[in-house]
Design a protein around this motif. Sequence first.
Motif, PDB file in Angstrom:
ATOM      1  N   THR A 126       9.622  -7.764 -33.723  1.00 21.34           N
ATOM      2  CA  THR A 126       8.987  -6.960 -34.782  1.00 21.34           C
ATOM      3  C   THR A 126       7.810  -6.299 -34.063  1.00 21.34           C
ATOM      4  OG1 THR A 126       7.348  -8.968 -35.178  1.00 21.34           O
ATOM      5  CG2 THR A 126       9.360  -8.652 -36.591  1.00 21.34           C
ATOM      6  N   GLU A 176       8.639 -14.672 -39.498  1.00 25.49           N
ATOM      7  CA  GLU A 176       9.293 -13.882 -38.655  1.00 25.49           C
ATOM      8  C   GLU A 176       8.557 -13.618 -37.304  1.00 25.49           C
ATOM      9  OE1 GLU A 176      10.459 -12.183 -42.694  1.00 25.49           O
ATOM     10  OE2 GLU A 176       8.718 -13.213 -41.893  1.00 25.49           O
ATOM     11  N   THR A 177       7.011 -13.886 -37.495  1.00 27.00           N
ATOM     12  CA  THR A 177       6.144 -13.608 -36.368  1.00 27.00           C
ATOM     13  C   THR A 177       5.713 -14.879 -35.731  1.00 27.00           C
ATOM     14  OG1 THR A 177       4.500 -13.300 -37.999  1.00 27.00           O
ATOM     15  CG2 THR A 177       5.492 -11.284 -37.149  1.00 27.00           C
ATOM     16  N   ASP A 210       4.702  -4.925 -32.561  1.00 30.03           N
ATOM     17  CA  ASP A 210       3.473  -5.670 -31.754  1.00 30.03           C
ATOM     18  C   ASP A 210       2.242  -5.999 -32.581  1.00 30.03           C
ATOM     19  OD1 ASP A 210       5.277  -5.349 -29.696  1.00 30.03           O
ATOM     20  OD2 ASP A 210       3.864  -4.414 -28.246  1.00 30.03           O
ATOM     21  N   SER A 251      12.894  -7.438 -40.500  1.00 31.95           N
ATOM     22  CA  SER A 251      11.570  -7.655 -41.336  1.00 31.95           C
ATOM     23  C   SER A 251      12.283  -7.297 -42.940  1.00 31.95           C
ATOM     24  CB  SER A 251      10.414  -6.953 -41.119  1.00 31.95           C
ATOM     25  OG  SER A 251      10.884  -5.596 -40.962  1.00 31.95           O
ATOM     26  N   ASN A 286       9.193 -15.787 -33.267  1.00 30.63           N
ATOM     27  CA  ASN A 286       8.877 -15.020 -32.190  1.00 30.63           C
ATOM     28  C   ASN A 286       8.815 -15.903 -31.075  1.00 30.63           C
ATOM     29  OD1 ASN A 286       7.066 -13.694 -30.166  1.00 30.63           O
ATOM     30  ND2 ASN A 286       6.649 -12.160 -31.591  1.00 30.63           N
ATOM     31  N   HIS A 289       2.248  -6.844 -35.492  1.00 26.81           N
ATOM     32  CA  HIS A 289       2.219  -7.896 -36.539  1.00 26.81           C
ATOM     33  C   HIS A 289       2.216  -9.167 -36.094  1.00 26.81           C
ATOM     34  CE1 HIS A 289       3.279  -4.752 -39.374  1.00 26.81           C
ATOM     35  NE2 HIS A 289       4.633  -4.747 -39.302  1.00 26.81           N
ATOM     36  N   TYR A 290       2.040  -9.483 -34.660  1.00 26.24           N
ATOM     37  CA  TYR A 290       2.367 -10.736 -33.815  1.00 26.24           C
ATOM     38  C   TYR A 290       1.028 -11.675 -34.543  1.00 26.24           C
ATOM     39  CZ  TYR A 290       2.290 -13.932 -30.139  1.00 26.24           C
ATOM     40  OH  TYR A 290       2.613 -15.254 -29.212  1.00 26.24           O
TER      41      TYR A 290
END
Length: 418
Positions: free
Chosen positions: A379, A390-391, A381, A251, A395, A383-384
């Motif tokens: 990252t 990124e997420t 959890d 991140s 992911n 932020h999922y």
Amino acid sequence: MPYQQTDYYRHTLQTLKNVPPVKSTAEALRVGWAKVNITPPVGTPLAGYGKRKGLRYTEVHDSVWVRTFVFENGQAEVAVVTLDMLIAPMTVAAALEKEYQALGLRPEQVYLTATHTHTSFGGWGQKLAGWLMAGKRDKKLVQETTARIVQSIVAARQQSQPARLGYGIAYAPHLVRNRLTGSASGRDTTVRFLKIEQKSGKTAVLTTFAAHPTILPSMARALSRDYPGELVDQLEQQVDLAAFAAGAVGSQGVVAPYGDTYESTAAVGQQLAQAVLQRLPEVKTHDTVTIGFGRVDLRLPAPQWRINTTHRFAPFLFHALFGRYPAFVSSLQLGSTILVGVPADYSSELLPPLEKQAAQQGQQVVVTGFNGGYIGYVTPDEHYKLKKYETRSMNFYGPQTGSYLTEVILQVIQQYQK
């Protein structure tokens, strides 16, 4: 279902117990190092951005290298291989595993990592996703890259001498930002480095930093090492060899003072080098060093690659796009420092419990990415649900991946207790 109740979790932890790391301590540390140019010819695809779709570079701004260290103490031998590439490609890692036996090595004795520059060469991708990110696989290029890595290991062995080893840190808070949340506290501002002194007086440095090397424009058609190249070039004005490995960059974005220009790559690299060089003289080195190494296969859940908030690709479609590759956590102990290699863009926001555990053991932990496998971004959890690159786009394995991989790394660190 909580990951602790899953078969993949139980399998990975059982593997950890069944295959502990190999460790030995002796008063006869020897270290050698070498670097070999791995620059392919102009016209090779770039790697780093899907939007390029295999775009080929038309010039070489700065050449790319493999830099290798070989450590041995009469009882154990390990190699640390750093590549000026986006990742240690899975195709190259697989080819290397066919070469280790002739070198008298097992795969777990070779610690692979990369600088993660997004302007190095591709030509190693497989399946559609790999082709978009790095251009279609060129079998000859994979073979040549593999051969040069082997050459670097052989050359490092030939340069082996009695040596001393130390660990140091510096700080560069002005050069890193949390690009996922913008949080000032969710940054890793530490520059971690190993200092190696040979009996002959030669010195080498292996350094890590957790800011994505993404300064240069995504559609620029020039091969470059981005800021890690300037960093090692500056260090090598003072030491005999310098190498860089990307840290927990998941991140973490780099702060480019002059925009997406070579002036920025130079400025960031020079400032990081200055930070290391200021601390280098005060780092104490030791010749009694524990060497340890291990590798654990990482069992994963079914992929959960999301199209949007409510829909996901079926696992067979994910594998059709990305392929199936081994995933593992590699580890290496050098003195009081534990290096952990992960097959991911692992977020620095997950580091605090790892550093706490290592400190309780009287040790330090350094996490590096891109170890010859790749499972996407990992990252925290919480932020999922963020609708961020990124997420969402990167992911691959669902909302518990951060907690799961972090627990596995904690277990690995505990296996290296003194």
